[in-house]
Design a protein around this motif. Structure first.
Motif, PDB file in Angstrom:
ATOM      1  N   MET A  46     -11.899 -22.443   1.553  1.00 15.33           N
ATOM      2  CA  MET A  46     -11.497 -21.600   0.428  1.00 15.33           C
ATOM      3  C   MET A  46     -10.794 -22.421  -0.638  1.00 15.33           C
ATOM      4  O   MET A  46     -11.076 -22.312  -1.825  1.00 15.33           O
ATOM      5  CB  MET A  46     -10.501 -20.538   0.913  1.00 15.33           C
ATOM      6  CG  MET A  46     -11.101 -19.262   1.406  1.00 15.33           C
ATOM      7  SD  MET A  46      -9.831 -18.299   2.249  1.00 15.33           S
ATOM      8  CE  MET A  46      -8.653 -18.017   0.957  1.00 15.33           C
ATOM      9  N   SER A  47      -9.849 -23.269  -0.182  1.00 10.88           N
ATOM     10  CA  SER A  47      -9.077 -24.059  -1.129  1.00 10.88           C
ATOM     11  C   SER A  47      -9.972 -25.023  -1.888  1.00 10.88           C
ATOM     12  O   SER A  47      -9.878 -25.145  -3.104  1.00 10.88           O
ATOM     13  CB  SER A  47      -8.012 -24.870  -0.410  1.00 10.88           C
ATOM     14  OG  SER A  47      -7.492 -24.146   0.654  1.00 10.88           O
ATOM     15  N   LEU A  48     -10.861 -25.702  -1.132  1.00  6.43           N
ATOM     16  CA  LEU A  48     -11.743 -26.664  -1.774  1.00  6.43           C
ATOM     17  C   LEU A  48     -12.604 -25.995  -2.822  1.00  6.43           C
ATOM     18  O   LEU A  48     -12.721 -26.473  -3.949  1.00  6.43           O
ATOM     19  CB  LEU A  48     -12.649 -27.303  -0.725  1.00  6.43           C
ATOM     20  CG  LEU A  48     -12.293 -28.702  -0.274  1.00  6.43           C
ATOM     21  CD1 LEU A  48     -13.322 -29.203   0.699  1.00  6.43           C
ATOM     22  CD2 LEU A  48     -12.210 -29.635  -1.468  1.00  6.43           C
TER      23      LEU A  48
ATOM     24  N   PHE B 185      -9.286 -24.151   4.401  1.00 10.80           N
ATOM     25  CA  PHE B 185      -9.615 -25.400   3.712  1.00 10.80           C
ATOM     26  C   PHE B 185     -10.819 -25.206   2.815  1.00 10.80           C
ATOM     27  O   PHE B 185     -10.837 -25.658   1.680  1.00 10.80           O
ATOM     28  CB  PHE B 185      -9.896 -26.503   4.736  1.00 10.80           C
ATOM     29  CG  PHE B 185      -8.673 -27.264   5.127  1.00 10.80           C
ATOM     30  CD1 PHE B 185      -7.432 -26.648   5.122  1.00 10.80           C
ATOM     31  CD2 PHE B 185      -8.742 -28.591   5.483  1.00 10.80           C
ATOM     32  CE1 PHE B 185      -6.300 -27.329   5.473  1.00 10.80           C
ATOM     33  CE2 PHE B 185      -7.605 -29.285   5.836  1.00 10.80           C
ATOM     34  CZ  PHE B 185      -6.384 -28.664   5.842  1.00 10.80           C
TER      35      PHE B 185
ATOM     36  N   GLY C 295     -11.892 -23.504  -4.337  1.00  9.87           N
ATOM     37  CA  GLY C 295     -11.032 -23.039  -5.423  1.00  9.87           C
ATOM     38  C   GLY C 295     -10.563 -24.142  -6.355  1.00  9.87           C
ATOM     39  O   GLY C 295     -10.277 -23.881  -7.521  1.00  9.87           O
ATOM     40  N   VAL C 296     -10.429 -25.388  -5.859  1.00  9.11           N
ATOM     41  CA  VAL C 296      -9.873 -26.434  -6.719  1.00  9.11           C
ATOM     42  C   VAL C 296     -10.916 -27.240  -7.472  1.00  9.11           C
ATOM     43  O   VAL C 296     -10.591 -27.939  -8.420  1.00  9.11           O
ATOM     44  CB  VAL C 296      -8.978 -27.432  -5.934  1.00  9.11           C
ATOM     45  CG1 VAL C 296      -7.707 -26.771  -5.485  1.00  9.11           C
ATOM     46  CG2 VAL C 296      -9.718 -28.040  -4.769  1.00  9.11           C
TER      47      VAL C 296
END
Lengths: 337, 342
Positions: free
Chosen positions: B184-186, B182, B188-189
């Motif tokens: 990482m994704s955050l 999560f 990343g976005v």
């Protein structure tokens, strides 16, 4: 007992919905709050330096201009019943379970996940076996011989273990055992078990040990603390008073109670790890799901990241359900209550 | 408790029970008091006496203080012994091998930890500067977790009933999330330019928020348990029978008794968060290069582990020493504030 199982399964389904919502929020709502327009959002789905046409197509396909609730509905529907991404007359099919579509490489995410799962599962299974055996037994012996040399040595090592990041121990073990002594293969080598089980195990020894070291350290500390607590309980004194052998007191009354929290944590850990031991896979260059996600982030291929995140969350929830069911077996109070 | 790969919460083991130290005078205090003239000691003084005797914890504490000073005075330290963290030293690099000249990656009096392969940046300076990001994110994220966790923990434990069930369920959900993915994704976005911040400032803010926000249930669960047991104590009944309202009981009766566990678990959460930050930096979603971070340095050291071991040892040992020092201090604090959990 049946009511308990049904209740657990029901909470499991609710949890899955919550997890899908949280993932959706992270990928589609948070960027908007941070000021990203549908266009900048779409550009994250087509790799570095995208063309305006590609961005427009992705925006249309994902329906990024639609209200968020519609987008979320489509997101959930995809997992249950598959999805179609339309851009004009051009339609891309994404079969059930649709965990997304990588527009960058024109492939569905689900088959890629399935492709990587065996690597991650191999890593997780071997490491889990090692750390459970080592961690729990060291913890038990340390608790029973509290203050002894073994206890102090074990707990010092465990403290060092939880203070070392796995990507550092991994690198050090590669430098020592692969480069300096040339006992084990270098990073990036992996043989599937179906091809050659011997080579498979050989290529995984270092990742297994590295990962198991960290977790064994955690579990040893937890088991020791739990055992120290339970061995002071009244029922242990009762068991001794009724003349039970010490071995039976420790295993049947002490360890059994101390294991309950360990089982919970083990379920979570294993579930998380099946979704990709991100750091270990990156360090050793193992082509598992964690590595897939990291590479996808670097290459701005967000659907893959989204897919891995969802998949992992599902694993954790399922692991949780299994743990809850196991509880009923280990702890008689759960069955009765 | 999740087992994130780098061991989030590995250190949060034995439950801390404040009730032993909170209400009663401990035997230790009466004993030492009886020898001399009877002398009142506050709980803080008693805990400090115990902590002072724990040499390992004190050593941990000293290292922690030194690390914080190092982070604050990084520019000064680097000016005296070292080179600017992003200054290239091609003269230190062997042009044919592109690794450092000299022994063990170019270790010398001038370059204490040697230099980075390829560009010859001073590893000592980069390690010193890396402490800034680690300490800042470690403390910031912990503060956020403690504030959120204490609030919800106290509310859940004190009011009980459906409030407690809702908050406890939410904490369970949080603990079931794949935290690292999560985060990482955050990272990343979120666009490069958001919330009125850019560059390192934005990245550090995101890291503090992501790590702190996802870790609050660890604090929340512990505080909830403590509040549950404190709520039933006689002094709360006494206050209530004297006509105290909920707000007063929360502030004057419960919170002072929760300071000890909050302090202990905050100290133990900091190293967890430092490891988390290092992991994100290692994965390339932390503070962006060329800013020095320990995780980022380790990540660039991966291709050189065989030819330049000093490159990975410098940041790796920095992480180890930092995390270990915080863990030792935290364990010592726990023992000092609650002798029964030893």
């Amino acid at each position: 007992m049946i009511a308990y199982v049904i209740r657990r399964l029901f909470t499991g389904v609710v949890l899955l919905l919550v997890v899908s919502l949280a993932t959706f929020v992270i990928f589609f709502v948070v960027p908007r709050l941070a000021g990203a327009s549908p266009d900048t959002l779409a550009s994250r789905y087509v790799g570095k330096a995208p063309t305006p046409q590609a961005v427009q197509a992705v925006k249309e396909r994902l329906g990024l201009d639609d209200p968020l609730i519609v987008q979320y509905g489509r997101f959930v529907k995809g997992i249950v019943a598959g999805n179609e991404y339309k851009a004009g007359n051009d339609v891309v099919l994404c079969n059930t379970p649709c965990f997304g579509y990588s527009f960058r490489n024109s492939v569905e995410v689900w088959p890629q996940l399935m492709d990587r799962l065996p690597v991650t599962a191999s890593l997780a299974a071997g490491a889990a076996l090692l750390w459970l055996l080592a961690g729990v037994s060291i913890g038990v012996v340390s608790a029973l011989r509290r203050g002894s040399f073994f206890d102090r040595l074990g707990m010092t090592t465990a403290l060092a273990g939880v203070s070392l990041p796995v990507f550092f121990t991994g690198l050090v073990s590669l430098a020592l055992f692969s480069y300096y002594w040339e006992i084990f293969p270098a990073g990036g080598s992996y043989t599937p078990i179906t091809e050659n089980p011997g080579l498979w195990a050989y290529s995984l020894v270092l990742p297994w040990c590295t990962l198991a070291f960290l977790y064994a350290a955690m579990y040893a500390r937890l088991t020791r603390a739990g055992m120290l607590d339970t061995m002071n309980e009244d029922y242990i004194r009762t068991a001794r008073a009724k003349g039970l052998r010490e071995g039976a007191v420790v295993t049947r009354h002490g360890l059994r109670a101390a294991l309950t929290p360990i089982v919970t944590i083990f379920g979570l850990d294993l579930g998380l790890m099946l979704g990709g031991a991100v750091l270990t896979e990156s360090t050793f260059g193992l082509p598992g799901m964690g590595k897939l996600a990291v590479d996808a982030i670097r290459g701005s291929d967000l659907p893959i990241v989204l897919g891995v995140t969802m998949f992992t969350a599902f694993f954790v929830v399922i692991a949780n359900i299994i743990v809850d069911l196991l509880y009923a077996v280990i702890d008689p109070r759960v069955r009765l209550g | 408790m999740t087992g994130l790969e780098q061991g989030v919460s590995a250190t949060l083991t034995a439950p801390l029970d404040v009730t032993g130290t909170a209400g009663e005078v401990t035997p230790e205090a009466t004993l030492s008091g009886a020898e001399r003239a009877i002398q009142g000691r506050s709980l803080g003084q008693i805990a400090w006496m115990r902590l002072r005797r724990d040499r390992v914890a004190i050593a941990g504490g000293i290292v922690v203080i030194l690390l914080i000073l190092m982070a604050i005075f990084a520019p000064l330290i680097v000016r005296v012994i070292g080179h600017p963290p992003n200054e290239w030293h091609q003269e230190m690099i062997d042009p044919t091998l592109s690794t450092a000249k000299g022994v063990f990656g170019g270790v010398s009096l001038d370059f204490l930890f040697g230099v980075e392969p390829l560009n010859g940046r001073d590893l000592f300076s980069r390690v010193v500067y890396g402490a800034r990001v680690s300490i800042l994110v470690g403390f910031g994220a912990t503060l956020l977790s403690v504030v959120i966790g204490t609030f919800f923990g106290v509310v859940a434990g004190f009011f009980g009933g459906w409030v407690d069930s809702v908050i406890s369920r939410v904490m369970d959900v949080f603990l079931a999330f794949p935290l690292l993915l999560f985060a990482m994704s955050l990272a990343g976005v979120i666009p490069d330019n958001a919330f009125g911040l850019t560059g390192d400032g934005l990245r550090i803010a995101i890291l503090i928020f992501v790590i702190g926000f996802f870790n609050w249930p660890y604090v929340g669960r512990i505080i909830r348990g403590q509040t549950l047991s404190l709520r039933e104590r006689e002094f709360v009944d006494a206050a209530r029978s004297l006509g105290a309202r909920n707000g007063y009981i929360l502030r004057k009766e419960l919170l002072p008794n929760l300071v000890a566990p909050i302090l202990v678990y905050a100290t133990l959460l900091i190293p967890t968060n430092i490891l988390f930050e290092a992991a994100l930096a290692f994965l390339g979603v932390g503070v962006a290069p060329p800013t020095a971070t320990w995780g980022g340095m380790l990540s660039s050291a991966v291709p050189f582990y065989s030819v330049a071991p000093n490159f990975m040892l410098a940041p790796g040992l920095a992480i180890f020493v930092t995390v270990l020092a915080f863990n030792l201090l935290g364990d010592g604090l726990r023992d000092a504030l609650d002798p029964r959990a030893r």
